[in-house]
Scaffold this motif. Structure first.
Motif, short mmCIF file in Angstrom:
data_model
loop_
_atom_site.label_atom_id
_atom_site.label_comp_id
_atom_site.label_asym_id
_atom_site.label_seq_id
_atom_site.Cartn_x
_atom_site.Cartn_y
_atom_site.Cartn_z
N TYR A 136 26.17 9.48 41.26
CA TYR A 136 25.17 8.48 41.64
C TYR A 136 25.87 7.30 42.29
CZ TYR A 136 22.09 11.07 38.46
OH TYR A 136 21.35 12.05 37.84
N THR A 137 25.15 6.58 43.14
CA THR A 137 25.77 5.47 43.86
C THR A 137 26.23 4.36 42.92
OG1 THR A 137 23.63 4.40 44.24
CG2 THR A 137 24.41 5.92 45.94
N SER A 138 25.56 4.22 41.77
CA SER A 138 25.88 3.13 40.85
C SER A 138 26.94 3.50 39.82
CB SER A 138 24.61 2.69 40.11
OG SER A 138 24.08 3.77 39.34
N LEU A 159 23.54 12.71 45.48
CA LEU A 159 23.19 11.70 46.47
C LEU A 159 21.85 12.03 47.13
CD1 LEU A 159 24.00 9.11 47.92
CD2 LEU A 159 25.33 10.49 49.53
N ALA A 170 29.43 7.48 48.61
CA ALA A 170 28.39 7.00 47.70
C ALA A 170 28.35 5.48 47.64
CB ALA A 170 28.60 7.58 46.32
N ASP A 171 29.51 4.84 47.70
CA ASP A 171 29.54 3.37 47.65
C ASP A 171 28.89 2.78 48.89
OD1 ASP A 171 30.87 3.26 45.17
OD2 ASP A 171 32.81 3.53 46.14
N TYR A 213 26.46 4.19 50.61
CA TYR A 213 25.02 4.35 50.47
C TYR A 213 24.44 3.39 49.43
CZ TYR A 213 24.80 8.10 53.81
OH TYR A 213 24.84 8.81 54.99
N ALA A 214 25.25 2.97 48.47
CA ALA A 214 24.79 1.94 47.54
C ALA A 214 24.51 0.65 48.29
CB ALA A 214 25.85 1.71 46.46
#
Length: 495
Positions: free
Chosen positions: A63-65, A393, A479-480, A482-483
């Motif tokens: 997950y991005t978080s 994602l 992912a970071d 896209y966060a």
């Protein structure tokens, strides 16, 4: 002002947890319905076969978080993924909202005239009905086992034989000293065949319909496959949907170079995986089958086929016999345990037939805008049906898109007419231009990850976009990054 909704999330796997977090963050009341006794979906321990691990590297399966723990290997094992998902659910306050051992037995539009659905829930205390304003279906493509029926099963079992689905192969001690026959050629099939050899099976046979191209974790022993299959530059080799005339001309000009690229990759894979020696070189060009069904090589599989520890036979089961399985080619394989690695049934079994017909075409293709929503199925959406090599994602972006769609807060909020026109365009593209995109009912975005993500991010109105187009062109999804994109979209909260 956005009104607070009572939302039902069906499923507590990767997609259900993403949906629960997205709707809760926007202020909605969420109930997660999970038929199992634990969260995790396919990663729930009682559904996982030994040695199962991700096909995607850990930086792409997150997950991005929340990054995966630094001490996890690049391709985490099943128990590690389950622990990661459990931690994610606890950290985001989702666990108290999950109703375990509860299944959706049916659903219908609310009779009181209000928006939403009445769900029939099968609980440990019996069935009950409950109203929800919105339903997020997150049961995914790996919910109901596909168990083909072959004649003679009862006689086979009466003689001491066992028939298992691949998800039921959870105790490797069960195969020691016994003859194992695996039907299928997915990664789960080859994983189980290799595990059976290592667990002391008396003999292991794998029966397959057609050989397919597989990608090793390291191509040529040196290049991590994420540097080839997960980058925007590679994605551009495939003609996408909605192409402009200029893009079509560019693809036509580049076609000889693209062809040479794939032939070189095939030659390298054939040498590395001993495809000539094992007789398992696929007949179809590799580029025609790049989609979500492309399996990663199970370490040791081709070596075991080459030296005879695993016998590979092309065909399928014809019937069961006492102590054996008869195959379509006439072979008779002595078998004590038959393991059907035959996948899962697509569908939403609890959806009323009138709505199911609006969701799925006669040829099995799904009518979903952005692979998330159908304008003819009101107050409902699907998270995680947009499967890919970047499953987590994909699910998270879909969940964030869906909550904004449900609230009418997408920057590019589509009309029903626009959604249906887009759905028809995508159906034509899958059927006529890219048949490989029709796998799993069209519920696959691979290899078009970036194009799909671009559409979702643009719909949400993200203000921060690509910072270094050149680097992104040669790198897997980050992912970071896209966060940051998600955070830059307009903020709001239901009241």
């Amino acid at each position: 002002m956005v009104e607070k909704k009572n939302v039902c999330v069906i499923g507590a796997g990767v997609s259900g947890l993403a949906a629960a977090k997205a709707f809760m963050e926007r202020g909605h009341a969420v109930s997660v319905i999970e038929r199992s006794h634990d969260l995790g979906g396919v990663w729930e321990p009682s559904r996982s076969y030994p040695d199962v691990q991700t096909q995607s590297p850990k930086e792409l399966y997150r997950y991005t978080s929340k990054p995966m723990p630094a001490d996890y290997p690049e391709w985490p094992k099943g128990p590690q993924v389950h622990a990661y998902l459990s931690d994610f659910a606890k950290e985001n306050g989702i666990v108290p909202h999950i109703r375990f051992d509860t299944a959706v037995a049916g659903m219908k539009r609310r009779a009181d005239g209000n928006r939403g659905w009445t769900l029939t829930l099968a609980t440990p205390d019996g069935e009950k009905s409950e109203d929800f304003d919105f339903v997020a279906v997150c049961s995914g493509q790996f919910s109901d086992m596909n168990m083909p029926a072959f004649p003679g099963r009862e006689a086979f079992k009466a003689g001491g034989g066992q028939v298992l689905h691949s998800s039921q192969y959870t105790d490797p001690a069960n195969v020691k000293g016994r003859r194992v026959t695996v039907l299928g050629f997915s990664k789960s099939a080859t994983d189980i065949a290799v595990n059976a050899v290592k667990s002391g099976a008396a003999g292991v046979t794998i029966v397959y319909l057609e050989s397919v191209w597989r990608i090793p974790y390291f191509i040529g022993g040196l290049i991590n496959f994420k540097r080839i299959l997960y980058i925007r530059a590679q994605e551009k080799m495939f003609p996408g949907w909605g192409q402009t005339a200029m893009a079509r001309v560019s693809h036509a000009l580049a076609k000889p170079f693209v062809w040479a690229n794939w032939r070189a990759l095939e030659s390298l894979l054939a040498l590395q995986l001993k495809l000539k020696k094992t007789g398992l070189r696929p007949k179809k060009p590799i580029e025609t089958g790049i989609n979500c069904s492309v399996p990663i090589v199970t370490p040791g599989f081709f070596d075991m086929v080459a030296d005879g520890r695993i016998k590979a036979i092309q065909g399928t089961f014809s019937r069961y016999e006492e102590g054996a399985v008869a195959l379509s080619g006439g072979e008779r394989v002595g078998t004590d345990i038959a393991i059907l690695a035959t996948g899962w049934k697509l569908g939403v079994p609890f959806l009323p037939q009138a709505y199911a017909r609006k969701l799925v075409e006669p040829d099995g293709q799904y009518r979903l805008y952005r692979i998330i929503a159908n304008p003819d199925l009101p107050d409902m959406g699907f998270v995680g049906f947009n499967s890919s090599f970047c499953t987590v994602l994909c699910a998270e972006l879909a969940a964030n898109w869906l909550v904004r769609y449900a609230d009418g807060m997408l920057e590019n909020q589509p009309t029903p007419e626009e959604m249906n026109a887009n759905i028809e365009m995508m159906l034509r593209w899958r059927r006529e231009e890219r048949p490989a995109a029709g796998v799993y009912g069209g519920l696959c975005v691979a290899p078009y990850h970036f194009k799909h993500f671009d559409e979702l991010i643009a719909d949400m109105g993200a203000k921060v976009r690509k910072r270094n187009p050149l680097a992104e062109n040669l790198s897997p999804p980050n992912a970071d990054a896209y966060a940051r994109y998600l955070k830059s979209a307009p903020d709001y909260r239901a009241v």
